[in-house]
Design a protein around this motif. Sequence first.
Motif, PDB file in Angstrom:
ATOM      1  N   TYR A 299     -29.805  31.309 -15.311  1.00 59.38           N
ATOM      2  CA  TYR A 299     -28.313  31.986 -15.444  1.00 59.38           C
ATOM      3  C   TYR A 299     -28.500  33.513 -15.364  1.00 59.38           C
ATOM      4  O   TYR A 299     -27.451  34.115 -14.854  1.00 59.38           O
ATOM      5  CB  TYR A 299     -27.770  31.495 -16.690  1.00 59.38           C
ATOM      6  CG  TYR A 299     -28.373  32.119 -18.043  1.00 59.38           C
ATOM      7  CD1 TYR A 299     -28.259  33.261 -18.348  1.00 59.38           C
ATOM      8  CD2 TYR A 299     -29.147  31.378 -18.888  1.00 59.38           C
ATOM      9  CE1 TYR A 299     -28.769  33.775 -19.543  1.00 59.38           C
ATOM     10  CE2 TYR A 299     -29.735  31.738 -19.819  1.00 59.38           C
ATOM     11  CZ  TYR A 299     -29.445  32.817 -20.401  1.00 59.38           C
ATOM     12  OH  TYR A 299     -30.124  33.206 -21.434  1.00 59.38           O
ATOM     13  N   ARG A 312     -23.170  24.570 -13.640  1.00 60.77           N
ATOM     14  CA  ARG A 312     -22.032  24.077 -15.039  1.00 60.77           C
ATOM     15  C   ARG A 312     -22.430  22.689 -15.437  1.00 60.77           C
ATOM     16  O   ARG A 312     -22.716  21.922 -14.552  1.00 60.77           O
ATOM     17  CB  ARG A 312     -20.809  24.355 -14.513  1.00 60.77           C
ATOM     18  CG  ARG A 312     -20.382  25.739 -14.222  1.00 60.77           C
ATOM     19  CD  ARG A 312     -18.884  26.051 -13.742  1.00 60.77           C
ATOM     20  NE  ARG A 312     -18.992  26.511 -12.673  1.00 60.77           N
ATOM     21  CZ  ARG A 312     -17.965  26.951 -11.725  1.00 60.77           C
ATOM     22  NH1 ARG A 312     -16.870  26.654 -12.290  1.00 60.77           N
ATOM     23  NH2 ARG A 312     -18.084  27.347 -10.462  1.00 60.77           N
ATOM     24  N   ILE A 313     -22.082  22.480 -16.683  1.00 64.91           N
ATOM     25  CA  ILE A 313     -21.745  21.092 -17.103  1.00 64.91           C
ATOM     26  C   ILE A 313     -20.446  20.434 -16.777  1.00 64.91           C
ATOM     27  O   ILE A 313     -19.507  21.063 -16.627  1.00 64.91           O
ATOM     28  CB  ILE A 313     -22.219  21.015 -18.561  1.00 64.91           C
ATOM     29  CG1 ILE A 313     -22.331  19.384 -18.890  1.00 64.91           C
ATOM     30  CG2 ILE A 313     -20.825  21.609 -19.120  1.00 64.91           C
ATOM     31  CD1 ILE A 313     -22.835  19.290 -20.224  1.00 64.91           C
ATOM     32  N   PHE A 331     -23.765  25.789 -23.230  1.00 67.60           N
ATOM     33  CA  PHE A 331     -22.742  25.916 -21.997  1.00 67.60           C
ATOM     34  C   PHE A 331     -21.623  26.952 -22.622  1.00 67.60           C
ATOM     35  O   PHE A 331     -21.202  26.701 -23.706  1.00 67.60           O
ATOM     36  CB  PHE A 331     -22.567  24.468 -21.781  1.00 67.60           C
ATOM     37  CG  PHE A 331     -23.378  23.643 -21.395  1.00 67.60           C
ATOM     38  CD1 PHE A 331     -23.977  23.610 -20.086  1.00 67.60           C
ATOM     39  CD2 PHE A 331     -24.091  23.051 -22.454  1.00 67.60           C
ATOM     40  CE1 PHE A 331     -25.178  22.955 -19.936  1.00 67.60           C
ATOM     41  CE2 PHE A 331     -25.172  22.073 -22.177  1.00 67.60           C
ATOM     42  CZ  PHE A 331     -25.846  22.051 -20.899  1.00 67.60           C
ATOM     43  N   TYR A 374     -17.693  26.617 -18.490  1.00 67.78           N
ATOM     44  CA  TYR A 374     -18.692  25.379 -18.583  1.00 67.78           C
ATOM     45  C   TYR A 374     -20.219  25.843 -18.109  1.00 67.78           C
ATOM     46  O   TYR A 374     -21.018  24.888 -17.757  1.00 67.78           O
ATOM     47  CB  TYR A 374     -18.154  24.318 -18.015  1.00 67.78           C
ATOM     48  CG  TYR A 374     -17.004  23.784 -18.689  1.00 67.78           C
ATOM     49  CD1 TYR A 374     -16.846  23.166 -19.912  1.00 67.78           C
ATOM     50  CD2 TYR A 374     -15.676  23.935 -17.859  1.00 67.78           C
ATOM     51  CE1 TYR A 374     -15.566  22.868 -20.546  1.00 67.78           C
ATOM     52  CE2 TYR A 374     -14.367  23.452 -18.589  1.00 67.78           C
ATOM     53  CZ  TYR A 374     -14.383  22.977 -19.853  1.00 67.78           C
ATOM     54  OH  TYR A 374     -13.366  22.769 -20.473  1.00 67.78           O
ATOM     55  N   GLN A 376     -23.837  27.068 -17.401  1.00 68.07           N
ATOM     56  CA  GLN A 376     -25.133  26.678 -18.070  1.00 68.07           C
ATOM     57  C   GLN A 376     -25.748  28.011 -18.832  1.00 68.07           C
ATOM     58  O   GLN A 376     -25.878  29.033 -18.098  1.00 68.07           O
ATOM     59  CB  GLN A 376     -26.002  25.941 -17.492  1.00 68.07           C
ATOM     60  CG  GLN A 376     -26.861  26.539 -16.224  1.00 68.07           C
ATOM     61  CD  GLN A 376     -28.077  27.174 -16.954  1.00 68.07           C
ATOM     62  OE1 GLN A 376     -28.644  26.881 -18.085  1.00 68.07           O
ATOM     63  NE2 GLN A 376     -28.858  27.882 -16.063  1.00 68.07           N
ATOM     64  N   LYS A 378     -28.429  27.784 -20.761  1.00 64.75           N
ATOM     65  CA  LYS A 378     -29.756  26.835 -21.158  1.00 64.75           C
ATOM     66  C   LYS A 378     -30.957  27.269 -20.554  1.00 64.75           C
ATOM     67  O   LYS A 378     -31.903  27.634 -21.263  1.00 64.75           O
ATOM     68  CB  LYS A 378     -29.519  25.238 -20.983  1.00 64.75           C
ATOM     69  CG  LYS A 378     -30.935  24.542 -21.252  1.00 64.75           C
ATOM     70  CD  LYS A 378     -30.716  22.980 -20.886  1.00 64.75           C
ATOM     71  CE  LYS A 378     -32.057  22.220 -20.959  1.00 64.75           C
ATOM     72  NZ  LYS A 378     -31.874  20.816 -20.769  1.00 64.75           N
ATOM     73  N   TRP A 453     -30.158  17.754 -19.732  1.00 70.64           N
ATOM     74  CA  TRP A 453     -29.380  18.383 -18.469  1.00 70.64           C
ATOM     75  C   TRP A 453     -30.302  19.390 -17.570  1.00 70.64           C
ATOM     76  O   TRP A 453     -30.867  20.321 -18.320  1.00 70.64           O
ATOM     77  CB  TRP A 453     -28.058  18.904 -19.066  1.00 70.64           C
ATOM     78  CG  TRP A 453     -27.114  19.451 -18.203  1.00 70.64           C
ATOM     79  CD1 TRP A 453     -26.119  18.596 -17.540  1.00 70.64           C
ATOM     80  CD2 TRP A 453     -27.251  20.690 -17.431  1.00 70.64           C
ATOM     81  NE1 TRP A 453     -25.473  19.373 -16.625  1.00 70.64           N
ATOM     82  CE2 TRP A 453     -25.957  20.777 -16.433  1.00 70.64           C
ATOM     83  CE3 TRP A 453     -27.883  21.649 -17.616  1.00 70.64           C
ATOM     84  CZ2 TRP A 453     -25.781  21.917 -15.714  1.00 70.64           C
ATOM     85  CZ3 TRP A 453     -27.454  22.802 -16.765  1.00 70.64           C
ATOM     86  CH2 TRP A 453     -26.572  22.786 -15.687  1.00 70.64           C
ATOM     87  N   GLY A 454     -29.896  19.387 -16.455  1.00 72.71           N
ATOM     88  CA  GLY A 454     -30.588  20.637 -15.603  1.00 72.71           C
ATOM     89  C   GLY A 454     -31.874  20.255 -15.280  1.00 72.71           C
ATOM     90  O   GLY A 454     -32.644  21.162 -14.513  1.00 72.71           O
TER      91      GLY A 454
END
Length: 512
Positions: A299, A312-313, A331, A374, A376, A378, A453-454
């Motif tokens: 990010y 994004r999620i 997020f 939304y 990310q 993370k 996720w990701g």
Amino acid sequence: MKMKYIKYCLLAASISLGSCSSEYLDTLPTNETSPDTAFGSTANVKMAINGIAKIMTTQHLSSQGFNGEGTIKMYYGEYPGANFRVDLAGWAVIINGQYYENINSIYNYYPWHYYYMIISNANEIVARIDGVDGPVTEKQYLKAQALSYRAYAYTMLVQLYGYSWDKSQNGEFKALPLRLTPDQDKDLPLSSMKDVYATIYDDLDEAINLFTQANYTRKANYEIDASVAHAIYARAALNKQDYPKAQAEAAMARAAYPLMSVADYKKGFSNPTGEWIWSSYGASDEQLYYYSYFAYIGYNSNASAVRNYPKRISKEFFETIPNTDIRKGLFLDPTGYDASTYNATTGVAKNGSPMDQYVRDNYEFQSNAKVAAYMQLKIKNNDNPGVGNMNHFRSSEMVLIEAEAKLHTEGPAAAKAMLAELNKDRDPNYDANAVADAKVFDEIVKYRGLELWGEGFDWFDHKRWNKAIVRKSVEEGGNYNVSLAKTIEPTQGNNWTWKTPSKESDFNDALE
């Protein structure tokens, strides 16, 4: 620290896939090191093993997008999944799974090229290491690493080019040529998935035995040791629906890797923590710049792929996450912000708006990067444009494998206990016992999607489960671009199975 390696694609002039006159699977560089040098001592073979590791973070096929394992995670694992949003309408053919049967597409060919390059180099080490000068224990653990690389490559290939196990007629589906020695005939038929998995199991059994004999302790997280071999085994067994084996191997893989603390969880997923089982090394003096995994997802990257297209999620998935779960804070939640300050369709916040300012005040962020609902927060990079250590296996994945396996072997209560272990520090209010027995599988699906996720799992999991990918547009209550807001059934696109690339059939006369 600088990773020392012999250039990754130089191990032998007779590499089985590099001997043809065409450019197909060419693994020989212009400036190659001779096999005699590469196999002159165990010290050199150590560098050759590091060279295989380097393949996983190297640009391939003269294309900026193909960056080793990161491309598999993004283009094949996340982009076409259900929980990962990226505003790339021009990529609809990939994101919507329309290229599985396009045997001439470079996207069809890339994983084949990449993983068979790893396999070819591993084959050379497996075949030659016993005759190399050096201590027996060094030869044992070097051979074990090569076998593990080969098993990992076949594990990934069979997920892409083979059916999901329950569609494979108990593994009879013909998926891949099994290339296991440097001197094999180039003309090989496709082997069944059952035989591919048998080879993976055999390689890992031998690797684990050799690691044990050598009493090997690795020096860095990017090296493979017995715990990594167990983790590969667990993932392969889960894909094969061999639940007792998946359960046992996952437990052994994570034995020395406790789940990370909340503080570690929020550090950006770019450096190994106590729960990372295996990763790829990344440093500022050994990077792919704008072509790396972190330049596509980190990010705080200054790469245009991040600045202009924040990852994004999906909104509908995000809304299923409890507010007490620390992972929800990874997020950007638009709740509470005036809807007039960000675009309802794209999610992009207006410059200087409260949501925009919140991100800039609280996170390392490029001044010219877009902030979006939304997005990310993370995964970040350690240095621009895309430097970081890329994770491949964490103990969290192993806990989730145990949960899914135990659901089949021991029942809902045992699976709930694993979910409780995973979420104990992630969500203080989580109560696994409150989950109805009939809903435990759905709970596993949810927490695999959230926890991983990701990291490259979404599409692979949906294929393994034969679970439709459902993405909703803004008008439908989601946040996807209308061209990507699709429901994609697992029966579509050759059952989500990439067909054998034309480059293989042109090269391999045993294929019809």
